[in-house]
Design a protein around this motif. Structure first.
Motif, PDB file in Angstrom:
ATOM      1  N   VAL A  42      21.939  41.079  38.068  1.00 52.05           N
ATOM      2  CA  VAL A  42      21.564  42.270  38.838  1.00 52.05           C
ATOM      3  C   VAL A  42      22.565  42.445  39.973  1.00 52.05           C
ATOM      4  CG1 VAL A  42      19.775  43.351  40.241  1.00 52.05           C
ATOM      5  CG2 VAL A  42      19.131  41.912  38.295  1.00 52.05           C
ATOM      6  N   GLY A  43      23.123  43.646  40.111  1.00 52.72           N
ATOM      7  CA  GLY A  43      24.069  43.847  41.198  1.00 52.72           C
ATOM      8  C   GLY A  43      24.761  45.188  41.144  1.00 52.72           C
ATOM      9  N   LYS A  44      25.776  45.336  41.976  1.00 49.21           N
ATOM     10  CA  LYS A  44      26.548  46.566  42.038  1.00 49.21           C
ATOM     11  C   LYS A  44      27.290  46.816  40.731  1.00 49.21           C
ATOM     12  CE  LYS A  44      26.078  47.938  46.421  1.00 49.21           C
ATOM     13  NZ  LYS A  44      25.631  49.280  46.821  1.00 49.21           N
ATOM     14  N   HIS A  45      27.661  48.077  40.519  1.00 48.35           N
ATOM     15  CA  HIS A  45      28.445  48.432  39.337  1.00 48.35           C
ATOM     16  C   HIS A  45      29.893  48.047  39.598  1.00 48.35           C
ATOM     17  CE1 HIS A  45      30.262  51.020  36.219  1.00 48.35           C
ATOM     18  NE2 HIS A  45      29.106  50.842  35.614  1.00 48.35           N
ATOM     19  N   SER A  46      30.316  46.889  39.071  1.00 50.20           N
ATOM     20  CA  SER A  46      31.667  46.404  39.363  1.00 50.20           C
ATOM     21  C   SER A  46      32.156  45.509  38.236  1.00 50.20           C
ATOM     22  CB  SER A  46      31.675  45.612  40.677  1.00 50.20           C
ATOM     23  OG  SER A  46      30.946  44.405  40.535  1.00 50.20           O
ATOM     24  N   ALA A  47      33.474  45.367  38.163  1.00 47.93           N
ATOM     25  CA  ALA A  47      34.081  44.488  37.169  1.00 47.93           C
ATOM     26  C   ALA A  47      33.735  43.031  37.450  1.00 47.93           C
ATOM     27  CB  ALA A  47      35.598  44.683  37.160  1.00 47.93           C
ATOM     28  N   GLU A  48      33.548  42.693  38.718  1.00 49.95           N
ATOM     29  CA  GLU A  48      33.203  41.322  39.086  1.00 49.95           C
ATOM     30  C   GLU A  48      31.880  40.896  38.451  1.00 49.95           C
ATOM     31  OE1 GLU A  48      32.233  38.619  43.071  1.00 49.95           O
ATOM     32  OE2 GLU A  48      32.702  40.748  43.259  1.00 49.95           O
ATOM     33  N   HIS A  49      30.888  41.779  38.441  1.00 55.28           N
ATOM     34  CA  HIS A  49      29.601  41.437  37.850  1.00 55.28           C
ATOM     35  C   HIS A  49      29.693  41.356  36.327  1.00 55.28           C
ATOM     36  CE1 HIS A  49      27.980  42.695  41.848  1.00 55.28           C
ATOM     37  NE2 HIS A  49      27.236  41.632  41.617  1.00 55.28           N
ATOM     38  N   VAL A  50      30.557  42.166  35.724  1.00 53.01           N
ATOM     39  CA  VAL A  50      30.795  42.045  34.285  1.00 53.01           C
ATOM     40  C   VAL A  50      31.389  40.674  33.970  1.00 53.01           C
ATOM     41  CG1 VAL A  50      32.105  42.934  32.323  1.00 53.01           C
ATOM     42  CG2 VAL A  50      31.061  44.527  33.942  1.00 53.01           C
ATOM     43  N   ASP A  51      32.339  40.225  34.787  1.00 56.87           N
ATOM     44  CA  ASP A  51      32.940  38.899  34.607  1.00 56.87           C
ATOM     45  C   ASP A  51      31.875  37.805  34.677  1.00 56.87           C
ATOM     46  OD1 ASP A  51      35.479  39.931  34.368  1.00 56.87           O
ATOM     47  OD2 ASP A  51      35.993  39.660  36.474  1.00 56.87           O
ATOM     48  N   LEU A  52      30.984  37.902  35.661  1.00 60.81           N
ATOM     49  CA  LEU A  52      29.946  36.893  35.842  1.00 60.81           C
ATOM     50  C   LEU A  52      28.986  36.868  34.656  1.00 60.81           C
ATOM     51  CD1 LEU A  52      29.143  37.411  39.638  1.00 60.81           C
ATOM     52  CD2 LEU A  52      30.383  35.496  38.595  1.00 60.81           C
ATOM     53  N   LEU A  53      28.658  38.043  34.132  1.00 58.91           N
ATOM     54  CA  LEU A  53      27.758  38.111  32.975  1.00 58.91           C
ATOM     55  C   LEU A  53      28.383  37.440  31.756  1.00 58.91           C
ATOM     56  CD1 LEU A  53      25.097  39.391  31.716  1.00 58.91           C
ATOM     57  CD2 LEU A  53      26.653  41.180  30.875  1.00 58.91           C
ATOM     58  N   ASN A  74      33.185  50.493  28.678  1.00 53.55           N
ATOM     59  CA  ASN A  74      33.631  50.033  29.994  1.00 53.55           C
ATOM     60  C   ASN A  74      34.763  49.018  29.796  1.00 53.55           C
ATOM     61  OD1 ASN A  74      33.980  48.919  32.522  1.00 53.55           O
ATOM     62  ND2 ASN A  74      31.811  48.593  32.922  1.00 53.55           N
ATOM     63  N   PRO A  75      35.983  49.306  30.266  1.00 51.75           N
ATOM     64  CA  PRO A  75      37.126  48.404  30.027  1.00 51.75           C
ATOM     65  C   PRO A  75      36.954  47.030  30.651  1.00 51.75           C
ATOM     66  CG  PRO A  75      37.701  50.103  31.637  1.00 51.75           C
ATOM     67  CD  PRO A  75      36.383  50.495  31.047  1.00 51.75           C
ATOM     68  N   ALA A  76      36.044  46.896  31.619  1.00 49.93           N
ATOM     69  CA  ALA A  76      35.832  45.599  32.265  1.00 49.93           C
ATOM     70  C   ALA A  76      35.322  44.564  31.282  1.00 49.93           C
ATOM     71  CB  ALA A  76      34.862  45.748  33.435  1.00 49.93           C
ATOM     72  N   TYR A  77      34.612  44.994  30.232  1.00 52.05           N
ATOM     73  CA  TYR A  77      34.090  44.040  29.257  1.00 52.05           C
ATOM     74  C   TYR A  77      35.215  43.393  28.453  1.00 52.05           C
ATOM     75  CZ  TYR A  77      29.246  45.313  30.140  1.00 52.05           C
ATOM     76  OH  TYR A  77      28.020  45.498  30.738  1.00 52.05           O
ATOM     77  N   ALA A  78      36.185  44.176  28.036  1.00 53.02           N
ATOM     78  CA  ALA A  78      37.313  43.619  27.284  1.00 53.02           C
ATOM     79  C   ALA A  78      38.067  42.600  28.127  1.00 53.02           C
ATOM     80  CB  ALA A  78      38.240  44.735  26.820  1.00 53.02           C
ATOM     81  N   GLU A  79      38.277  42.922  29.395  1.00 53.59           N
ATOM     82  CA  GLU A  79      38.991  42.006  30.287  1.00 53.59           C
ATOM     83  C   GLU A  79      38.188  40.727  30.505  1.00 53.59           C
ATOM     84  OE1 GLU A  79      39.676  44.247  33.792  1.00 53.59           O
ATOM     85  OE2 GLU A  79      40.929  45.757  32.805  1.00 53.59           O
ATOM     86  N   ALA A  80      36.879  40.858  30.674  1.00 51.26           N
ATOM     87  CA  ALA A  80      36.037  39.684  30.906  1.00 51.26           C
ATOM     88  C   ALA A  80      35.953  38.803  29.660  1.00 51.26           C
ATOM     89  CB  ALA A  80      34.634  40.129  31.329  1.00 51.26           C
ATOM     90  N   ILE A  81      35.844  39.418  28.486  1.00 51.97           N
ATOM     91  CA  ILE A  81      35.781  38.652  27.238  1.00 51.97           C
ATOM     92  C   ILE A  81      37.085  37.888  27.022  1.00 51.97           C
ATOM     93  CG2 ILE A  81      35.713  38.882  24.721  1.00 51.97           C
ATOM     94  CD1 ILE A  81      33.696  41.172  25.134  1.00 51.97           C
ATOM     95  N   LEU A  82      38.210  38.546  27.285  1.00 54.08           N
ATOM     96  CA  LEU A  82      39.498  37.877  27.133  1.00 54.08           C
ATOM     97  C   LEU A  82      39.624  36.724  28.124  1.00 54.08           C
ATOM     98  CD1 LEU A  82      42.175  37.911  25.598  1.00 54.08           C
ATOM     99  CD2 LEU A  82      43.085  39.434  27.373  1.00 54.08           C
ATOM    100  N   ALA A  83      39.120  36.905  29.349  1.00 54.19           N
ATOM    101  CA  ALA A  83      39.210  35.854  30.359  1.00 54.19           C
ATOM    102  C   ALA A  83      38.384  34.637  29.973  1.00 54.19           C
ATOM    103  CB  ALA A  83      38.749  36.398  31.714  1.00 54.19           C
ATOM    104  N   SER A  84      37.217  34.839  29.370  1.00 53.06           N
ATOM    105  CA  SER A  84      36.324  33.726  29.025  1.00 53.06           C
ATOM    106  C   SER A  84      36.664  33.089  27.688  1.00 53.06           C
ATOM    107  CB  SER A  84      34.863  34.204  29.017  1.00 53.06           C
ATOM    108  OG  SER A  84      34.407  34.492  30.324  1.00 53.06           O
ATOM    109  N   TYR A  85      37.065  33.904  26.714  1.00 55.61           N
ATOM    110  CA  TYR A  85      37.274  33.400  25.358  1.00 55.61           C
ATOM    111  C   TYR A  85      38.748  33.269  24.980  1.00 55.61           C
ATOM    112  CZ  TYR A  85      32.304  34.247  24.447  1.00 55.61           C
ATOM    113  OH  TYR A  85      30.926  34.218  24.485  1.00 55.61           O
ATOM    114  N   GLY A  86      39.633  33.872  25.762  1.00 53.53           N
ATOM    115  CA  GLY A  86      41.036  33.905  25.380  1.00 53.53           C
ATOM    116  C   GLY A  86      41.722  32.551  25.398  1.00 53.53           C
TER     117      GLY A  86
END
Length: 245
Positions: A42-53, A74-86
């Motif tokens: 739960v939080g603000k609409h931001s790429a940071e929260h997508v990363d945390l999820l 939302n492009p933040a999801y692709a960036e977050a997935i690559l950061a966690s799984y890449g």
């Protein structure tokens, strides 16, 4: 657009005191087959929260690659997935001089991720297009072919869960006097309804059996094999919580 707090005062994005005022979003990672809320934030609409999820989902599933991951565009999801799984790799240097390029990440073999692009006219969705971000179209088609819940890339299951949560949490009903006035309370109630749903809320589409022999109601946790019965709220609340840091 000017966002205002519950007192009617304009919020200032650059003021730390206003960080926990204004809009608040739910970020949910859902197992569509079992309707299980795996991760929520739960939080603000931001790429940071997508990363945390995505980081939390990666941890909870022990880094296993899913047969197919989907989201909105939302492009933040692709960036977050690559950061966690890449997988990290070292790019080659161009020429013989200069610094070596910084390490980068690329999607590992087997990572399949697609998004949904919706075209709207007059505030109505007129077409839906799937876009493959990581992996191949062949891999997406193969994953959908063995899926027990859907033959197309979509976000309908998480949208349905959002509607269910609004039904269970009056603070999220649109145009209501029950809206949250305290961020901490809103966050606590959101986690309460989102996670108790897994164990205490029988989902009609998950029931097992037949009309002739009778149906057995099941919760998402039962469908996922995490428990063998429908929990009462008292049972769920009395279980010790485990804090992961």
């Amino acid at each position: 657009m000017v966002v205002r707090d519950q007192e009617g005062e304009a919020l200032r994005p650059d003021d730390p005191d206003d960080d926990r005022c204004g809009d608040c979003w739910d970020y949910v990672a859902l197992d569509a087959e079992h309707r299980l809320v795996v991760s929520a934030l739960v939080g603000k609409h931001s790429a940071e929260h997508v990363d945390l999820l995505v980081e939390d989902f990666h941890r909870r599933t022990e880094g296993r690659l899913m047969s197919l991951m989907t989201s909105d565009e939302n492009p933040a999801y692709a960036e977050a997935i690559l950061a966690s799984y890449g997988e990290e790799y070292q790019p080659r240097r161009k020429g013989k001089r200069g610094r070596r390029p910084a390490p980068r990440k690329r999607p590992p073999k087997g990572l399949t991720y697609a998004t949904v692009h919706k075209t709207r006219e007059n505030n109505r969705v007129v077409s839906v297009e799937q876009r493959v971000i990581f992996g191949t179209l062949k891999a997406v088609i193969a994953a959908l072919a063995v899926s027990l819940v859907s033959a197309v890339v979509n976000t309908v299951f998480v949208e349905r869960e959002n509607g269910t949560d609004r039904n269970r949490n009056a603070r999220k009903v649109r145009k209501t006097y029950c809206f949250s006035k305290d961020w901490d309370v809103h966050e606590a109630v959101s986690y309460f309804t989102l996670y108790s749903y897994n164990f205490c809320w029988p989902v009609r589409t998950l029931r097992a059996g037949s009309r002739r022999k009778g149906y057995r109601q099941r919760t998402p946790a039962m469908a996922a094999g995490l428990t063998d019965h429908i929990w009462t709220l008292k049972e769920w609340l009395s279980r010790p919580a485990v804090q992961h840091r």
